[in-house]
Design an enzyme around this catalytic site. Structure first.
Site, short mmCIF file in Angstrom:
data_model
loop_
_atom_site.label_atom_id
_atom_site.label_comp_id
_atom_site.label_asym_id
_atom_site.label_seq_id
_atom_site.Cartn_x
_atom_site.Cartn_y
_atom_site.Cartn_z
N GLU A 182 13.14 26.14 38.06
CA GLU A 182 13.85 27.42 38.14
C GLU A 182 13.12 28.55 37.43
O GLU A 182 12.56 28.40 36.35
CB GLU A 182 15.25 27.26 37.54
CG GLU A 182 16.12 28.49 37.67
CD GLU A 182 17.58 28.23 37.34
OE1 GLU A 182 18.33 29.21 37.27
OE2 GLU A 182 17.95 27.05 37.17
N GLN A 228 22.50 40.70 38.94
CA GLN A 228 23.09 39.55 38.26
C GLN A 228 21.95 38.69 37.76
O GLN A 228 20.78 38.95 38.07
CB GLN A 228 23.93 38.74 39.24
CG GLN A 228 23.09 38.18 40.39
CD GLN A 228 23.92 37.48 41.44
OE1 GLN A 228 24.81 38.07 42.01
NE2 GLN A 228 23.63 36.21 41.66
N ARG A 276 14.92 32.01 46.75
CA ARG A 276 16.33 31.95 46.34
C ARG A 276 17.19 31.74 47.57
O ARG A 276 17.17 32.55 48.51
CB ARG A 276 16.70 33.25 45.62
CG ARG A 276 18.19 33.41 45.34
CD ARG A 276 18.44 34.67 44.49
NE ARG A 276 19.85 35.03 44.45
CZ ARG A 276 20.78 34.44 43.72
NH1 ARG A 276 20.44 33.42 42.95
NH2 ARG A 276 22.03 34.85 43.73
N SER A 289 19.23 32.96 39.96
CA SER A 289 18.45 31.73 39.94
C SER A 289 17.54 31.68 41.15
O SER A 289 17.96 31.96 42.27
CB SER A 289 19.38 30.51 39.95
OG SER A 289 20.20 30.49 38.80
N TYR A 327 23.71 28.35 30.85
CA TYR A 327 23.67 28.98 32.17
C TYR A 327 23.28 28.00 33.27
O TYR A 327 23.83 28.04 34.38
CB TYR A 327 22.70 30.16 32.18
CG TYR A 327 22.63 30.82 33.53
CD1 TYR A 327 23.58 31.76 33.92
CD2 TYR A 327 21.64 30.48 34.45
CE1 TYR A 327 23.55 32.33 35.18
CE2 TYR A 327 21.61 31.05 35.71
CZ TYR A 327 22.56 31.97 36.06
OH TYR A 327 22.53 32.53 37.32
N SER A 341 15.95 23.94 31.26
CA SER A 341 17.04 23.76 32.21
C SER A 341 17.68 22.38 32.10
O SER A 341 17.02 21.38 31.79
CB SER A 341 16.53 23.97 33.64
OG SER A 341 17.54 23.71 34.58
#
Length: 291
Positions: free
Chosen positions: A221, A180, A160, A183, A99, A214
């Site tokens: 994140e 959704q 964000r 991030s 992702y 990540s």
């Protein structure tokens, strides 16, 4: 409707860079068409189904196969030195790595599917191409964050940035979901780098810090799941930028549970509270709306 879905999908880029010349304005809401399964009570059975399902989906999606295999090759090096929670499997870590790899568009495709794939169970079963990836990623966040949301400690304050859309709430005090995998970053400057059309300031109870997993650890994140419910506490505009403050209800809300195993879409969004009860939510709402 198709155009609106595309616009929302563009917003799913989150921390990932996207520059658009025209910036559409879209309202924040509860995202009723989101595929929001939380796999409560069926995680073990889904573990058995997910491995062959992933192979099947990779056979039909070249980018998924390439991304997964690339992350799989580096997972053993990544996991050294990590303290993993009980039940956390290699597939969960690989899913996070897949992702967060913004060098390709898979994260964008996943979020587009999540935002639009929850119209019905039939739609999910026929057309959702990332069933295994969704399961592994949701479970990763659940295991990393732990149960109970903010009952174990204060929420994470994160930021964000979105460059492709200006999100605006209908009114203060509304309940909204991001709908959704969203991030966000512990570092406000990082969020600014990835979009200035909308800047969210959020307190999240179910977002999990994924910096250690990540592909880009310097982004610090925190990944927020699609089903977390937030209260809109502030909204303002700074020139062409929307500034939105969201406070987690310490609650999730899902229309789906165990859909792959037969669970149909529920008419209402079923809530799963963390530490706060209903009365506490009402008190919090009144308090936060005061200047």
């Amino acid at each position: 409707m198709a155009l609106a879905a595309l616009m929302i999908a563009l917003g799913s880029l989150g921390l990932h860079t996207w520059q658009a010349q025209a910036v559409p304005i879209l309202p924040l809401g509860l995202a009723p068409d989101t595929f929001d399964d939380t796999y409560v009570g069926c995680a073990e059975e889904m573990e058995e189904k997910a491995a062959p399902l992933l192979k099947e989906e990779m056979a039909h999606h070249a980018l998924l196969r390439e991304s997964w295999e690339a992350a799989q090759e580096t997972w053993e090096d990544k996991r050294r030195g990590l303290t993993l929670p009980p039940g956390f499997k290699a597939q969960n870590g690989i899913a996070i790595m897949v992702y967060t790899n913004s060098s390709n568009t898979l994260y964008w495709e996943l979020n587009q599917a999540v935002r639009t794939g929850g119209g019905s169970r039939e739609l999910y079963m026929r057309h959702f191409p990332f069933k295994a990836l969704h399961f592994y990623l949701i479970r990763a966040l659940q295991l990393l964050r732990g149960s109970g949301g903010c009952s174990r400690g204060p929420g994470e304050v994160v930021f964000r940035g979105v460059g492709s859309l200006r999100f605006e709430p209908k009114r203060l005090g509304d309940s909204v979901r991001l709908g959704q995998f969203a991030s966000s970053s512990l570092d406000k400057a990082v969020a600014h780098r990835f979009g200035n059309a909308t800047l969210f300031s959020l307190t999240t109870c179910f977002g999990a810090p994924i910096q250690a997993f990540s592909v880009f650890p310097k982004e610090r994140e925190v990944l927020i799941p699609p089903h977390e419910v937030f209260l809109v506490t502030r909204f303002s505009q700074d020139g062409a930028q929307s500034l939105v403050t969201l406070w987690s209800y310490n609650q999730t809300c899902s229309h789906f549970n165990c859909a792959y195993l037969g669970g149909e879409k529920r008419r209402g969004c079923v809530s799963a509270p963390g530490a706060l009860g209903t009365g506490d939510l009402h008190m919090t709402k009144r308090h936060l709306q005061q200047p």
